[in-house]
Scaffold this motif. Sequence first.
Motif, short mmCIF file in Angstrom:
data_model
loop_
_atom_site.label_atom_id
_atom_site.label_comp_id
_atom_site.label_asym_id
_atom_site.label_seq_id
_atom_site.Cartn_x
_atom_site.Cartn_y
_atom_site.Cartn_z
N ASN A 259 0.83 -1.21 0.00
CA ASN A 259 0.00 0.00 0.00
C ASN A 259 0.86 1.26 0.00
N LEU A 260 1.94 1.24 0.80
CA LEU A 260 2.83 2.40 0.85
C LEU A 260 3.58 2.59 -0.46
N ILE A 261 4.01 1.47 -1.05
CA ILE A 261 4.78 1.54 -2.30
C ILE A 261 3.85 1.80 -3.49
N GLY A 262 2.66 1.23 -3.42
CA GLY A 262 1.72 1.36 -4.53
C GLY A 262 1.79 0.21 -5.50
N ARG A 263 2.65 -0.75 -5.22
CA ARG A 263 2.83 -1.93 -6.06
C ARG A 263 3.67 -2.95 -5.31
N GLY A 264 3.76 -4.14 -5.84
CA GLY A 264 4.62 -5.15 -5.25
C GLY A 264 6.06 -4.99 -5.72
N VAL A 265 7.00 -5.38 -4.88
CA VAL A 265 8.42 -5.44 -5.28
C VAL A 265 8.98 -6.78 -4.82
N ASP A 266 10.01 -7.23 -5.50
CA ASP A 266 10.69 -8.46 -5.09
C ASP A 266 11.35 -8.26 -3.73
N SER A 267 11.54 -9.35 -3.01
CA SER A 267 12.19 -9.26 -1.71
C SER A 267 13.17 -10.42 -1.53
N ILE A 268 14.19 -10.19 -0.74
CA ILE A 268 15.16 -11.22 -0.36
C ILE A 268 15.20 -11.27 1.15
#
Length: 497
Positions: A259-268
């Motif tokens: 919600n804060l980013i506005g989209r999904g991002v990859d994570s490690i």
Amino acid sequence: MSIKSVSAKLFAKYIVSKTKKWSQNPGATQQQVFEYLISKAEKTRFGQDHDFKAINSYEAFKKNVPIRDYEQLKPYVEEVVAGKKDILWPGLPEYFAKTSGTTSGAKYIPITAESMPMHVNAARDAILHYIADTGKSDFVDGKMIFLQGSPELQVKNGIKTGRLSGIVAHYVPGYLQRNRMPSWETNCIDDWETKVDAIVEETHDKNMTVISGIPSWVQMYFERLKAKRKQPVGDIFPNFELFIYGGVNYEPYRKKFENLIGRGVDSIELYPASEGFFAFQDSQSEKGMLLLLNSGIFYEFVKADSFFDENPERLSITQVELGVNYVMIISTTAGLWAYNVGDTILFTSLKPYRVVVTGRIKHFISAFGEHVIGKEVEEALSAAAQQHQVQVSEFTVAPQINPASGLPYHEWFIEFEREPQDFDAFAKAIDENLQKQNSYYYDLIVGNVLRRLEIRKIPNGGFNNYMKSQGKLGGQNKLPRLSNDRKIAEALEQLNF
């Protein structure tokens, strides 16, 4: 595609090929580590006390070297802290990672010239495995932020001392220095709120592509970025594509982050600790983190449900099974021997060996990285109860990660024999006592990541009703004093108190 991006892909391919060699030979890899550790430390004080010269097998090691936690190893550590050489490992350590002690003050975890590179290389290799797994490497040309402790170190008897993240900051590779943020000066700011504001000012107009840190701290950074720019973080940083984290479970935060980013991002996901860097996520499609068997750490495992037996069975890597909760025991090139880190893990794969962290061997709360244990909440409540002339019959504590409004907090469910006259003052007293015992919790409160705890009154007999509803009333069943999720809290709420 830049030269740096192409080079990263080539380097990633090389590192992954090296990983495959040792991960496909786990038993031989761990045997080699074991033999090296024993031979290297044979003439140390610890090695002589435990007759390392006679240890020629894992079975002999188990007979000679009992499992210890920090408190049990402390007499040896104190000699090292005093500046004595050749106690746990040849010579003196390069650093002490100073951590918040959960039982008796600060802990000093040695980091040696041999163990330090393992911390640095593991973090590097995690990113390289991501590149090899996804084919993505353009992010190496952007700015990377690492939210961490101050790199300023103290010196104790000639040995540099500080938090692990601050120590590691001194080892950022040269090829990343130009990309790395925040500035050294900002990283040295002690006050967390001031530091976050400074980081926001330094980074809000930069091409950020990688952001790393404990989720609760990064969430605060994102919220302040969004407040400043009036945009989602993903619009502020259109090329932001990778979030690297460790320390706490990311899943409770994932929806909030998106919600804060506005989209999904990859994570490690990483599994670092002051005692060693144990594992990292090597695949975006497989569950769990690759256990690092070639990094100067010899692993043992004890089934969690038998750990407190008089002589629990100790297992090597080749003896573990899928789906079993184990306590992880380590021996390392930093001079920790059959050391109980306190974590419990579960294997999700045996080819290669991948793990997930399932918690601590004792009940705890660390939803935000606070590492609060039962002893601390019991003592905090006891002190406050004495101060306010309160009698408590039963209680349990759970994190409230997603409140309807305001900051997250710890929610205390308490059944009283004698209630406080002033609930607010009583809650404040508990909170202040807990802050005094646990520096991580103190940092989160002072840093406005958490707000002060809240008390939820349970009516007389309420906990008995709960235990009955769970089929655990009477006998040997005990109500956990605290938990890292809201399963008990939600069950209590469903009883409509």
